[in-house]
Design a protein around this motif. Structure first.
Motif, PDB file in Angstrom:
ATOM      1  N   VAL A  86       0.850  -1.186   0.000  1.00 42.98           N
ATOM      2  CA  VAL A  86       0.000   0.000   0.000  1.00 42.98           C
ATOM      3  C   VAL A  86       0.887   1.237   0.000  1.00 42.98           C
ATOM      4  CG1 VAL A  86      -1.796   1.265   1.219  1.00 42.98           C
ATOM      5  CG2 VAL A  86      -1.801  -1.239   1.255  1.00 42.98           C
ATOM      6  N   PHE A  87       0.738   2.082  -1.037  1.00 42.61           N
ATOM      7  CA  PHE A  87       1.578   3.269  -1.163  1.00 42.61           C
ATOM      8  C   PHE A  87       0.808   4.561  -0.865  1.00 42.61           C
ATOM      9  CE2 PHE A  87       3.050   0.147  -4.438  1.00 42.61           C
ATOM     10  CZ  PHE A  87       4.115  -0.338  -3.685  1.00 42.61           C
ATOM     11  N   GLY A  88      -0.515   4.536  -0.987  1.00 43.20           N
ATOM     12  CA  GLY A  88      -1.332   5.681  -0.635  1.00 43.20           C
ATOM     13  C   GLY A  88      -1.516   6.677  -1.755  1.00 43.20           C
ATOM     14  N   GLY A  89      -2.638   7.423  -1.676  1.00 40.01           N
ATOM     15  CA  GLY A  89      -2.933   8.488  -2.628  1.00 40.01           C
ATOM     16  C   GLY A  89      -2.975   7.992  -4.061  1.00 40.01           C
ATOM     17  N   LEU A  90      -2.464   8.820  -4.973  1.00 42.04           N
ATOM     18  CA  LEU A  90      -2.457   8.458  -6.393  1.00 42.04           C
ATOM     19  C   LEU A  90      -1.556   7.272  -6.684  1.00 42.04           C
ATOM     20  CD1 LEU A  90      -2.402  11.910  -8.250  1.00 42.04           C
ATOM     21  CD2 LEU A  90      -4.222  10.218  -8.287  1.00 42.04           C
ATOM     22  N   LEU A  91      -0.636   6.956  -5.762  1.00 39.60           N
ATOM     23  CA  LEU A  91       0.262   5.817  -5.980  1.00 39.60           C
ATOM     24  C   LEU A  91      -0.445   4.492  -5.776  1.00 39.60           C
ATOM     25  CD1 LEU A  91       3.473   7.196  -4.204  1.00 39.60           C
ATOM     26  CD2 LEU A  91       2.900   7.276  -6.634  1.00 39.60           C
ATOM     27  N   GLY A  92      -1.583   4.495  -5.073  1.00 41.39           N
ATOM     28  CA  GLY A  92      -2.427   3.329  -4.952  1.00 41.39           C
ATOM     29  C   GLY A  92      -1.820   2.177  -4.177  1.00 41.39           C
ATOM     30  N   SER A  93      -2.282   0.964  -4.519  1.00 37.89           N
ATOM     31  CA  SER A  93      -1.789  -0.254  -3.893  1.00 37.89           C
ATOM     32  C   SER A  93      -1.694  -1.344  -4.958  1.00 37.89           C
ATOM     33  CB  SER A  93      -2.719  -0.701  -2.759  1.00 37.89           C
ATOM     34  OG  SER A  93      -4.011  -0.971  -3.278  1.00 37.89           O
ATOM     35  N   ALA A  94      -0.909  -2.376  -4.670  1.00 39.80           N
ATOM     36  CA  ALA A  94      -0.702  -3.410  -5.683  1.00 39.80           C
ATOM     37  C   ALA A  94      -0.353  -4.729  -5.021  1.00 39.80           C
ATOM     38  CB  ALA A  94       0.424  -3.005  -6.638  1.00 39.80           C
ATOM     39  N   PRO A  95      -0.753  -5.832  -5.654  1.00 40.09           N
ATOM     40  CA  PRO A  95      -0.307  -7.129  -5.144  1.00 40.09           C
ATOM     41  C   PRO A  95       1.174  -7.306  -5.451  1.00 40.09           C
ATOM     42  CG  PRO A  95      -1.457  -7.415  -7.220  1.00 40.09           C
ATOM     43  CD  PRO A  95      -1.593  -5.956  -6.856  1.00 40.09           C
ATOM     44  N   VAL A  96       1.879  -7.950  -4.562  1.00 32.70           N
ATOM     45  CA  VAL A  96       3.285  -8.267  -4.814  1.00 32.70           C
ATOM     46  C   VAL A  96       3.316  -9.400  -5.835  1.00 32.70           C
ATOM     47  CG1 VAL A  96       5.441  -9.073  -3.798  1.00 32.70           C
ATOM     48  CG2 VAL A  96       3.959  -7.509  -2.512  1.00 32.70           C
ATOM     49  N   MET A  97       3.957  -9.149  -6.977  1.00 34.45           N
ATOM     50  CA  MET A  97       3.947 -10.105  -8.076  1.00 34.45           C
ATOM     51  C   MET A  97       5.147 -11.042  -7.984  1.00 34.45           C
ATOM     52  SD  MET A  97       2.713  -7.500 -11.123  1.00 34.45           S
ATOM     53  CE  MET A  97       2.231  -8.780 -12.274  1.00 34.45           C
ATOM     54  N   SER A  98       4.937 -12.256  -8.433  1.00 37.01           N
ATOM     55  CA  SER A  98       6.037 -13.223  -8.405  1.00 37.01           C
ATOM     56  C   SER A  98       7.033 -12.920  -9.514  1.00 37.01           C
ATOM     57  CB  SER A  98       5.492 -14.640  -8.554  1.00 37.01           C
ATOM     58  OG  SER A  98       4.833 -14.793  -9.792  1.00 37.01           O
ATOM     59  N   VAL A  99       8.275 -13.263  -9.262  1.00 35.74           N
ATOM     60  CA  VAL A  99       9.370 -13.011 -10.204  1.00 35.74           C
ATOM     61  C   VAL A  99      10.062 -14.331 -10.507  1.00 35.74           C
ATOM     62  CG1 VAL A  99      11.577 -11.824 -10.504  1.00 35.74           C
ATOM     63  CG2 VAL A  99       9.708 -10.676  -9.319  1.00 35.74           C
ATOM     64  N   SER A 100      10.394 -14.553 -11.762  1.00 33.11           N
ATOM     65  CA  SER A 100      11.068 -15.790 -12.150  1.00 33.11           C
ATOM     66  C   SER A 100      12.392 -15.928 -11.404  1.00 33.11           C
ATOM     67  CB  SER A 100      11.324 -15.805 -13.658  1.00 33.11           C
ATOM     68  OG  SER A 100      12.164 -16.884 -14.003  1.00 33.11           O
ATOM     69  N   GLU A 101      12.680 -17.136 -10.983  1.00 34.99           N
ATOM     70  CA  GLU A 101      13.947 -17.379 -10.277  1.00 34.99           C
ATOM     71  C   GLU A 101      15.083 -17.689 -11.242  1.00 34.99           C
ATOM     72  OE1 GLU A 101      14.195 -21.521  -8.511  1.00 34.99           O
ATOM     73  OE2 GLU A 101      12.023 -21.258  -8.625  1.00 34.99           O
ATOM     74  N   TRP A 102      14.804 -17.625 -12.537  1.00 40.09           N
ATOM     75  CA  TRP A 102      15.810 -18.006 -13.538  1.00 40.09           C
ATOM     76  C   TRP A 102      16.401 -16.778 -14.207  1.00 40.09           C
ATOM     77  CZ3 TRP A 102      16.709 -22.841 -12.521  1.00 40.09           C
ATOM     78  CH2 TRP A 102      15.666 -23.662 -12.063  1.00 40.09           C
ATOM     79  N   ALA A 103      16.744 -15.775 -13.431  1.00 41.79           N
ATOM     80  CA  ALA A 103      17.237 -14.513 -13.993  1.00 41.79           C
ATOM     81  C   ALA A 103      18.635 -14.660 -14.585  1.00 41.79           C
ATOM     82  CB  ALA A 103      17.247 -13.434 -12.906  1.00 41.79           C
ATOM     83  N   GLY A 104      18.957 -13.761 -15.491  1.00 44.44           N
ATOM     84  CA  GLY A 104      20.284 -13.757 -16.120  1.00 44.44           C
ATOM     85  C   GLY A 104      21.314 -13.067 -15.257  1.00 44.44           C
ATOM     86  N   SER A 105      21.632 -13.681 -14.112  1.00 41.51           N
ATOM     87  CA  SER A 105      22.568 -13.065 -13.166  1.00 41.51           C
ATOM     88  C   SER A 105      23.957 -12.900 -13.774  1.00 41.51           C
ATOM     89  CB  SER A 105      22.641 -13.903 -11.887  1.00 41.51           C
ATOM     90  OG  SER A 105      21.361 -14.019 -11.303  1.00 41.51           O
ATOM     91  N   THR A 106      24.413 -13.923 -14.472  1.00 41.27           N
ATOM     92  CA  THR A 106      25.730 -13.818 -15.108  1.00 41.27           C
ATOM     93  C   THR A 106      25.728 -12.750 -16.179  1.00 41.27           C
ATOM     94  OG1 THR A 106      26.111 -16.169 -14.676  1.00 41.27           O
ATOM     95  CG2 THR A 106      27.506 -15.117 -16.341  1.00 41.27           C
ATOM     96  N   LEU A 107      24.620 -12.669 -16.904  1.00 40.55           N
ATOM     97  CA  LEU A 107      24.475 -11.655 -17.961  1.00 40.55           C
ATOM     98  C   LEU A 107      24.724 -10.251 -17.422  1.00 40.55           C
ATOM     99  CD1 LEU A 107      23.252 -10.907 -20.924  1.00 40.55           C
ATOM    100  CD2 LEU A 107      21.166 -10.467 -19.624  1.00 40.55           C
TER     101      LEU A 107
END
Length: 454
Positions: free
Chosen positions: A417-438
């Motif tokens: 929850v950020f408030g005002g015009l910034l609103g609120s949002a569900p925390v979205m899942s992120v892939s665990e297969w990121a290009g860390s080496t990249l």
């Protein structure tokens, strides 16, 4: 004299009173080139004087325009020269300049001030590094100051060192504002193909090619467009849908053109641009996602979403081009998750994913916008997401951006929850297969061959 029919007057009143039509922002854009000095303290003093003096009449002027024209002006803002460009040699902490911007913004009564920024798409200077290092303190200790960084362009490619540096700043800023769900990151955006005349935050800056001062206006009206689409018969084909959106965008843009001209004239500065972006708010009915669903997608994020968004974006541009010859800024539909009730709802239901938002970025502006992700997301993953958005912008020669908010202590499915015009949002899942080496390879992804136009 222009003659208005009773039906047109009633239509305009409905747009304002029932469909959330407004002028989203009048942004005074100011050059700070005369504020350079030998010390951070001296720069801060000059910056305060410049903003406080030049923006003194901005808010009362906009209030009078809103009363005279009967169209709400929601935000008044100031954009300034990227601060890294006026920082003194060898400067360390640049947060005092952010504090000066905050005090000036408070004294003139504006909502936000943008330009605590650095341009690093081709290389990182000493001042750029100082500004990035100052971001957590600057954004956690101010309310109105907004920051942005340019990390890629079609002509320069992607500066992966700058991307990784930005990702580190995003996580540090989230930790510095952990008690408020990492809200400091809502005021920090990373750009590819950054524009110089954007009136919207958090990315507004006063570009090098601009006059000393000018007025840029950002229009709005997702609710109006949604109402028009919903009023069409069920058997209306997509050409008719596009035509209806075009006609509506023309009317909205004419209002923005009028306000921009009058504001510039009364403030004694040049008129800059009208930004055609459809900017949603957390209010019900003022949603770009609702337009996509009205066009015919069961839930925003489902198959067909990118097609509907492409139609919407193109029709708004075509209608807006008839309404003003001063188009600028981003001029593409915004799809921020937390600031759009329909987007937030779609993300919470699982219909809208991070990957789908990335695909939507290809046909609108600033697609990865106001997205809450788990607070323990690795820095390499944050960097890889930013670089993916940049890759779309670099190859397609368009502006893209990422405004990610790692929410400390929260997991997928929780709500930030950020408030005002910034609103609120569900925390979205992120892939665990990121290009860390990249991203750890660093260096610069070369510009694509399509950049060799001259």
């Amino acid at each position: 004299m222009l003659q208005l029919s009773p039906e047109e007057i009633a239509e305009t009143l409905t747009m304002i009173t029932q469909q959330h039509f407004d002028i989203r922002t009048v942004t005074l854009s100011l050059s700070l080139t005369g504020c350079a000095a030998d010390s951070v303290e001296a720069v801060a003093d000059r910056v305060y004087d410049r903003v406080a003096r030049s923006a003194e009449h901005l808010v009362p002027t906009c209030e009078r325009l809103a009363r005279e024209f009967g169209v709400p002006i929601v935000n008044t803002r100031v954009a300034v020269t990227p601060v890294a460009e006026i920082a003194p040699d060898g400067a360390g902490d640049l947060a005092p300049i952010a504090h000066a911007l905050e005090r000036a913004a408070a004294v003139v009564g504006i909502d936000f001030i943008g330009g605590f920024s650095a341009l690093m798409h081709k290389g990182i200077g000493t001042a750029d590094r100082a500004l990035i290092a100052s971001l957590p303190e600057a954004l956690s200790s101010t309310e109105r100051v907004c920051a942005s960084v340019s990390v890629a362009s079609t002509r320069a490619g992607i500066n992966m060192d700058a991307v990784l540096l930005t990702a580190e700043a995003v996580l540090a800023t989230a930790q510095a504002t952990a008690a408020r769900d990492g809200v400091g990151c809502a005021k920090l955006v990373a750009f590819c193909n950054m524009v110089e005349d954007n009136p919207f935050m958090a990315g507004a800056v006063h570009g090098a090619g601009e006059p000393d001062a000018c007025v840029n206006v950002g229009i709005s009206g997702p609710g109006v467009v949604r109402a028009v689409v919903q009023s069409l018969p069920e058997d209306a084909d997509l050409t008719q849908v596009a035509e209806a959106i075009k006609a509506t965008a023309f009317k909205i843009t004419r209002a923005g053109e009028l306000v921009a001209r009058e504001a510039a004239s009364r403030l004694g500065v040049e008129m800059g641009i009208v930004d055609l972006s459809l900017a949603p708010t957390p209010a019900e009915g003022d949603s770009v996602a609702d337009i996509i669903e009205a066009i015919g997608v069961k839930r925003c994020g489902g198959p067909g979403t990118t097609t509907a968004l492409a139609l919407l974006n193109d029709a708004v541009k075509k209608g807006g081009a008839m309404g003003t010859s001063s188009i600028g800024g981003l001029s593409g539909a915004f799809i921020p998750v937390s600031e759009d009730a329909g987007m937030s709802r779609a993300a919470a239901s699982g219909a809208l994913t991070l990957e789908k938002l990335e695909a939507m970025t290809a046909v609108c502006s600033v697609g990865l916008d106001m997205i809450a992700v788990p607070g323990d997301t690795p820095v390499e993953t944050i960097a890889a997401i930013i670089s993916d958005a940049c890759a779309i912008g670099v190859v397609n020669g368009k502006t893209t951006a990422a405004r990610l908010i790692p929410v400390p202590g929260k997991r997928p499915g929780d709500t930030a929850v950020f408030g005002g015009l910034l609103g609120s949002a569900p925390v979205m899942s992120v892939s665990e297969w990121a290009g860390s080496t990249l991203v750890r390879r660093g260096g610069r992804v070369p510009a694509p061959l399509s950049s060799l136009r001259n």
